[in-house]
Design a protein around this motif. Sequence first.
Motif, PDB file in Angstrom:
ATOM      1  N   SER A 100       0.828  -1.204   0.000  1.00 35.73           N
ATOM      2  CA  SER A 100       0.000   0.000   0.000  1.00 35.73           C
ATOM      3  C   SER A 100       0.860   1.251   0.000  1.00 35.73           C
ATOM      4  O   SER A 100       1.996   1.239   0.497  1.00 35.73           O
ATOM      5  CB  SER A 100      -0.894   0.022   1.249  1.00 35.73           C
ATOM      6  N   LEU A 101       0.301   2.304  -0.537  1.00 38.08           N
ATOM      7  CA  LEU A 101       0.889   3.645  -0.474  1.00 38.08           C
ATOM      8  C   LEU A 101      -0.245   4.646  -0.357  1.00 38.08           C
ATOM      9  O   LEU A 101      -1.358   4.406  -0.837  1.00 38.08           O
ATOM     10  CB  LEU A 101       1.702   3.970  -1.733  1.00 38.08           C
ATOM     11  N   ARG A 102       0.076   5.772   0.241  1.00 36.09           N
ATOM     12  CA  ARG A 102      -0.879   6.883   0.320  1.00 36.09           C
ATOM     13  C   ARG A 102      -0.239   8.105  -0.306  1.00 36.09           C
ATOM     14  O   ARG A 102       0.777   8.604   0.202  1.00 36.09           O
ATOM     15  CB  ARG A 102      -1.267   7.176   1.757  1.00 36.09           C
ATOM     16  N   LEU A 103      -0.828   8.576  -1.389  1.00 36.55           N
ATOM     17  CA  LEU A 103      -0.361   9.791  -2.041  1.00 36.55           C
ATOM     18  C   LEU A 103      -1.109  10.995  -1.481  1.00 36.55           C
ATOM     19  O   LEU A 103      -2.293  10.902  -1.144  1.00 36.55           O
ATOM     20  CB  LEU A 103      -0.578   9.718  -3.548  1.00 36.55           C
ATOM     21  N   SER A 104      -0.389  12.107  -1.404  1.00 38.04           N
ATOM     22  CA  SER A 104      -0.978  13.363  -0.950  1.00 38.04           C
ATOM     23  C   SER A 104      -0.711  14.446  -1.977  1.00 38.04           C
ATOM     24  O   SER A 104       0.297  14.413  -2.676  1.00 38.04           O
ATOM     25  CB  SER A 104      -0.372  13.780   0.397  1.00 38.04           C
ATOM     26  N   CYS A 105      -1.621  15.400  -2.049  1.00 34.90           N
ATOM     27  CA  CYS A 105      -1.451  16.554  -2.931  1.00 34.90           C
ATOM     28  C   CYS A 105      -1.899  17.798  -2.182  1.00 34.90           C
ATOM     29  O   CYS A 105      -3.050  17.875  -1.739  1.00 34.90           O
ATOM     30  CB  CYS A 105      -2.271  16.378  -4.200  1.00 34.90           C
ATOM     31  N   LEU A 106      -0.972  18.733  -2.030  1.00 30.93           N
ATOM     32  CA  LEU A 106      -1.254  19.999  -1.359  1.00 30.93           C
ATOM     33  C   LEU A 106      -1.433  21.080  -2.414  1.00 30.93           C
ATOM     34  O   LEU A 106      -0.554  21.291  -3.248  1.00 30.93           O
ATOM     35  CB  LEU A 106      -0.127  20.370  -0.415  1.00 30.93           C
ATOM     36  N   ALA A 107      -2.569  21.756  -2.352  1.00 30.79           N
ATOM     37  CA  ALA A 107      -2.887  22.811  -3.315  1.00 30.79           C
ATOM     38  C   ALA A 107      -2.738  24.182  -2.666  1.00 30.79           C
ATOM     39  O   ALA A 107      -3.102  24.371  -1.503  1.00 30.79           O
ATOM     40  CB  ALA A 107      -4.303  22.642  -3.838  1.00 30.79           C
ATOM     41  N   SER A 108      -2.224  25.126  -3.433  1.00 33.18           N
ATOM     42  CA  SER A 108      -2.152  26.513  -2.981  1.00 33.18           C
ATOM     43  C   SER A 108      -2.442  27.417  -4.169  1.00 33.18           C
ATOM     44  O   SER A 108      -2.287  27.025  -5.335  1.00 33.18           O
ATOM     45  CB  SER A 108      -0.781  26.820  -2.377  1.00 33.18           C
ATOM     46  N   GLY A 109      -2.881  28.639  -3.851  1.00 33.00           N
ATOM     47  CA  GLY A 109      -3.152  29.601  -4.916  1.00 33.00           C
ATOM     48  C   GLY A 109      -4.523  29.447  -5.566  1.00 33.00           C
ATOM     49  O   GLY A 109      -4.807  30.133  -6.556  1.00 33.00           O
ATOM     50  N   ILE A 110      -5.343  28.538  -5.042  1.00 33.69           N
ATOM     51  CA  ILE A 110      -6.706  28.368  -5.558  1.00 33.69           C
ATOM     52  C   ILE A 110      -7.684  28.297  -4.382  1.00 33.69           C
ATOM     53  O   ILE A 110      -7.272  28.049  -3.240  1.00 33.69           O
ATOM     54  CB  ILE A 110      -6.870  27.078  -6.396  1.00 33.69           C
ATOM     55  N   ILE A 111      -8.952  28.536  -4.678  1.00 30.35           N
ATOM     56  CA  ILE A 111      -9.999  28.309  -3.671  1.00 30.35           C
ATOM     57  C   ILE A 111     -10.325  26.831  -3.750  1.00 30.35           C
ATOM     58  O   ILE A 111     -11.162  26.393  -4.549  1.00 30.35           O
ATOM     59  CB  ILE A 111     -11.240  29.184  -3.927  1.00 30.35           C
ATOM     60  N   PHE A 112      -9.635  26.066  -2.926  1.00 27.92           N
ATOM     61  CA  PHE A 112      -9.617  24.625  -3.067  1.00 27.92           C
ATOM     62  C   PHE A 112     -11.018  24.012  -3.035  1.00 27.92           C
ATOM     63  O   PHE A 112     -11.339  23.147  -3.837  1.00 27.92           O
ATOM     64  CB  PHE A 112      -8.756  24.029  -1.947  1.00 27.92           C
ATOM     65  N   ARG A 113     -11.870  24.492  -2.138  1.00 27.91           N
ATOM     66  CA  ARG A 113     -13.138  23.811  -1.878  1.00 27.91           C
ATOM     67  C   ARG A 113     -14.082  23.852  -3.067  1.00 27.91           C
ATOM     68  O   ARG A 113     -15.016  23.049  -3.131  1.00 27.91           O
ATOM     69  CB  ARG A 113     -13.818  24.421  -0.661  1.00 27.91           C
TER      70      ARG A 113
END
Length: 115
Positions: free
Chosen positions: A17-30
């Motif tokens: 198993s692996l868990r990938l993450s993605c952090l967003a900035s500069g946008i209204i994420f929701r």
Amino acid sequence: QVQLVESGGGLVQPGGSLRLSCLASGIIFRIHDMGWYRQAPGKQRELVATVTNDGSMGYAASVKGRFTISRDNAKNMVYLQMNSLKPEDTAIYYCKATLRAYDYWGQGTQVTVSS
């Protein structure tokens, strides 16, 4: 400016198993729809999983039942939990944010499934 930064890739044995993450900035994420895509050597980039801004999820047939996408709007994060990994899951995995006609991509994280 908009940035999507993936992390969590690596080398894992088949069945792992692996868990990938993605952090967003500069946008209204929701308000953005988010997705994970992958590209294997010599192949076209393909959809893996998506989660809309209202939380609806979708999966490629090849990963359904093994992968789970989720998002945390408070942290501007989207995740991909990958279980029962197979060698054919080996690829660069990309995060994408979409709002109407606008797509934003991350740089990708390598996932290698091999014994």
